[in-house]
Structures are given as C-alpha cells and as structure tokens.
Design a protein around this motif. Structure first.
Motif, PDB file in Angstrom:
ATOM      1  N   ASP A 142       0.364  -1.397  -0.303  1.00 41.65           N
ATOM      2  CA  ASP A 142      -0.261   0.074  -0.262  1.00 41.65           C
ATOM      3  C   ASP A 142       0.755   1.277  -0.251  1.00 41.65           C
ATOM      4  O   ASP A 142       0.505   2.239  -0.245  1.00 41.65           O
ATOM      5  N   HIS A 143       2.147   0.715   0.255  1.00 46.24           N
ATOM      6  CA  HIS A 143       2.663   2.338   0.577  1.00 46.24           C
ATOM      7  C   HIS A 143       3.251   2.861  -0.915  1.00 46.24           C
ATOM      8  O   HIS A 143       4.041   2.072  -1.975  1.00 46.24           O
ATOM      9  N   LYS A 144       2.860   3.616  -1.062  1.00 50.56           N
ATOM     10  CA  LYS A 144       3.559   4.753  -2.944  1.00 50.56           C
ATOM     11  C   LYS A 144       3.268   6.479  -2.351  1.00 50.56           C
ATOM     12  O   LYS A 144       2.994   6.838  -1.097  1.00 50.56           O
ATOM     13  N   TRP A 145       4.104   7.381  -3.362  1.00 56.89           N
ATOM     14  CA  TRP A 145       4.309   8.395  -2.946  1.00 56.89           C
ATOM     15  C   TRP A 145       3.390   9.371  -3.852  1.00 56.89           C
ATOM     16  O   TRP A 145       3.528   9.210  -4.986  1.00 56.89           O
ATOM     17  N   VAL A 146       1.799   9.813  -3.442  1.00 59.79           N
ATOM     18  CA  VAL A 146       1.259  10.862  -4.330  1.00 59.79           C
ATOM     19  C   VAL A 146       1.860  12.063  -4.959  1.00 59.79           C
ATOM     20  O   VAL A 146       2.414  12.441  -4.137  1.00 59.79           O
ATOM     21  N   ILE A 147       1.858  12.145  -6.419  1.00 61.48           N
ATOM     22  CA  ILE A 147       2.592  13.414  -6.651  1.00 61.48           C
ATOM     23  C   ILE A 147       1.631  14.023  -7.509  1.00 61.48           C
ATOM     24  O   ILE A 147       1.579  15.615  -6.769  1.00 61.48           O
ATOM     25  N   GLN A 148       0.449  13.661  -7.817  1.00 64.05           N
ATOM     26  CA  GLN A 148      -1.355  14.512  -7.896  1.00 64.05           C
ATOM     27  C   GLN A 148      -2.243  13.675  -7.612  1.00 64.05           C
ATOM     28  O   GLN A 148      -2.045  12.380  -7.473  1.00 64.05           O
ATOM     29  N   LYS A 149      -2.781  14.336  -7.049  1.00 68.08           N
ATOM     30  CA  LYS A 149      -4.282  13.722  -6.037  1.00 68.08           C
ATOM     31  C   LYS A 149      -4.961  13.957  -7.307  1.00 68.08           C
ATOM     32  O   LYS A 149      -5.347  14.254  -8.074  1.00 68.08           O
ATOM     33  N   ALA A 150      -6.024  12.537  -7.071  1.00 67.35           N
ATOM     34  CA  ALA A 150      -7.205  12.676  -7.693  1.00 67.35           C
ATOM     35  C   ALA A 150      -7.945  13.588  -7.742  1.00 67.35           C
ATOM     36  O   ALA A 150      -8.369  14.233  -7.036  1.00 67.35           O
ATOM     37  N   VAL A 151      -8.762  13.757  -8.838  1.00 69.27           N
ATOM     38  CA  VAL A 151      -9.619  14.926  -8.649  1.00 69.27           C
ATOM     39  C   VAL A 151     -10.854  14.329  -9.247  1.00 69.27           C
ATOM     40  O   VAL A 151     -11.177  13.156  -9.576  1.00 69.27           O
ATOM     41  N   THR A 197      -9.587  12.563 -12.879  1.00 68.92           N
ATOM     42  CA  THR A 197      -9.037  12.254 -13.104  1.00 68.92           C
ATOM     43  C   THR A 197      -8.204  11.490 -12.001  1.00 68.92           C
ATOM     44  O   THR A 197      -8.492  11.713 -10.931  1.00 68.92           O
ATOM     45  N   PRO A 198      -7.989  10.046 -12.633  1.00 66.14           N
ATOM     46  CA  PRO A 198      -6.586   9.459 -11.392  1.00 66.14           C
ATOM     47  C   PRO A 198      -5.727  10.116 -11.296  1.00 66.14           C
ATOM     48  O   PRO A 198      -5.382  10.506 -11.373  1.00 66.14           O
ATOM     49  N   GLU A 199      -5.612   8.937  -9.786  1.00 66.42           N
ATOM     50  CA  GLU A 199      -4.488  10.122  -8.876  1.00 66.42           C
ATOM     51  C   GLU A 199      -2.966   9.545  -9.949  1.00 66.42           C
ATOM     52  O   GLU A 199      -2.616   8.270 -10.176  1.00 66.42           O
ATOM     53  N   VAL A 200      -1.790  10.231  -9.772  1.00 65.94           N
ATOM     54  CA  VAL A 200      -0.696  10.062  -9.791  1.00 65.94           C
ATOM     55  C   VAL A 200       0.402   9.623  -9.228  1.00 65.94           C
ATOM     56  O   VAL A 200       0.621  10.598  -7.951  1.00 65.94           O
ATOM     57  N   ALA A 201       0.987   8.579  -8.700  1.00 57.07           N
ATOM     58  CA  ALA A 201       1.957   7.933  -7.860  1.00 57.07           C
ATOM     59  C   ALA A 201       2.733   7.514  -8.055  1.00 57.07           C
ATOM     60  O   ALA A 201       2.357   6.180  -9.526  1.00 57.07           O
ATOM     61  N   ILE A 202       3.417   7.447  -7.712  1.00 51.09           N
ATOM     62  CA  ILE A 202       4.806   6.408  -7.774  1.00 51.09           C
ATOM     63  C   ILE A 202       4.685   5.229  -6.024  1.00 51.09           C
ATOM     64  O   ILE A 202       4.584   5.236  -5.324  1.00 51.09           O
ATOM     65  N   THR A 203       4.826   3.780  -7.058  1.00 51.19           N
ATOM     66  CA  THR A 203       3.914   3.021  -5.830  1.00 51.19           C
ATOM     67  C   THR A 203       5.480   2.266  -5.129  1.00 51.19           C
ATOM     68  O   THR A 203       5.249   0.973  -5.959  1.00 51.19           O
ATOM     69  N   TRP A 204       6.526   2.636  -4.505  1.00 52.43           N
ATOM     70  CA  TRP A 204       7.228   2.272  -3.686  1.00 52.43           C
ATOM     71  C   TRP A 204       7.208   0.922  -3.575  1.00 52.43           C
ATOM     72  O   TRP A 204       8.471  -0.141  -2.796  1.00 52.43           O
ATOM     73  N   GLY A 205       5.955   1.057  -2.763  1.00 52.87           N
ATOM     74  CA  GLY A 205       6.165  -0.683  -1.727  1.00 52.87           C
ATOM     75  C   GLY A 205       5.714  -1.423  -2.773  1.00 52.87           C
ATOM     76  O   GLY A 205       6.290  -3.211  -2.432  1.00 52.87           O
TER      77      GLY A 205
END
Length: 165
Positions: A77-86, A94-102
């Motif tokens: 579940d760990h992720k770094w959200v770059i842009q939140k979902a609209v 618009t879905p969120e843009v995230a880097i799912t590092w987990g």
C-alpha cells in the motif's frame, strides 16, 4: 520457380502447395525436436511456475513478516502521491498519479530470490559437470644414454681391461 502452365492447372497447384507444406512441416519438426529447443521450452515452463511460487512467497510470507517487524506496515500500500485524484462527487475525473514504491520493493524481493535460486541451481549444475582433477603425470623415466655415451662407456671399460692385463 513455377511455370505458368503448372499454375494454370488446379491439380498441379494443389500438389505444389501440399509438397511445400510437407517440406515446411518437416523443417519445423526438425527444429522443434532439437535438444536445445525442447530443453528451453521445459525451462520456460518451469521458470513460469517457479516465478509464481516466488511471488507467492514474497507476497504471502516475506512481506507480511517484514511488515510485522516494522510495526504492522503493509508494503504493497505504500506509495508517494505526486498528484491527487480529481473527483466530482463519487466519480473520479482524473486518477491520482503516484509512485508505488511498496509494490516496487516486493518486485525487488521477487527478483533477488529468483536470482539467488538461479545462482544456486547453476552452481549445482556446474558442480555436476565439473570434470575430475586430472591425476598428475608420472615422472618421466630417466633418459636413456645416447649412442655416443654408450660408446664412451665401452671404450672406458676396454681401457680398464687393457690396463689390468
């Protein structure tokens, strides 16, 4: 090369096509039955099954254990959200843009386990293939005397006999 009159007759064209197909199938059979191709196919099938086992090991055993050691954290579940979902109410515009590092960490663990297992398997196979150490060559026999050395010894023995008389 086909002659025009051979193509004009449907029976000849049919025979040509059948012969070409037989030749093609024979070439394919020869290719597919080579030892390396069959071995590779078996390796791919076993590798795919092994990959599923390792993925299950990482997702179901290793990552929960690491999560427990880190205080109950679920790494997937760990992720770094770059842009939140609209969103517009309940609808996501618009879905969120995230880097799912987990999830990336789980994939890295998958890779490390598979790489280690392949390393161990190749090491095992190389040990089976290793040829025994060659025995040391026996020491060469002393060189036989040359013809000149033999003649010199004979001469010396004859001189000694003559001197004794």
């Amino acid at each position: 090369m086909l002659l025009r009159r051979q193509i004009r007759e449907p029976r000849n064209l049919y025979i040509i096509i059948i012969n070409d197909m037989k030749k093609f199938l024979k070439e394919f059979k020869d290719f597919a039955m080579k030892g390396n191709v069959v071995d590779m196919a078996v390796g791919v099938i076993i590798g795919a099954a092994f990959g599923k086992i390792v993925t299950s090991l990482v997702n179901d055993i290793i990552m929960p254990a690491i999560g427990m050691l880190t205080g109950g954290v679920n790494f997937s579940d760990h992720k770094w959200v770059i842009q939140k979902a609209v969103t517009d109410g309940a609808e996501i515009v618009t879905p969120e843009v995230a880097i799912t590092w987990g999830a990336f960490m789980q994939t890295v663990f998958d890779f490390l386990i598979i790489a280690f297992c392949i390393f161990v398997a190749i090491k095992f196979i190389n040990n089976l293939r290793r040829e025994p150490e060659p025995e040391p060559a026996p020491e060469p026999a002393p060189a036989a005397p040359t013809q000149e050395e033999l003649l010199t010894q004979i001469r010396d023995l004859l001189k000694e006999e003559v001197n004794k008389k």
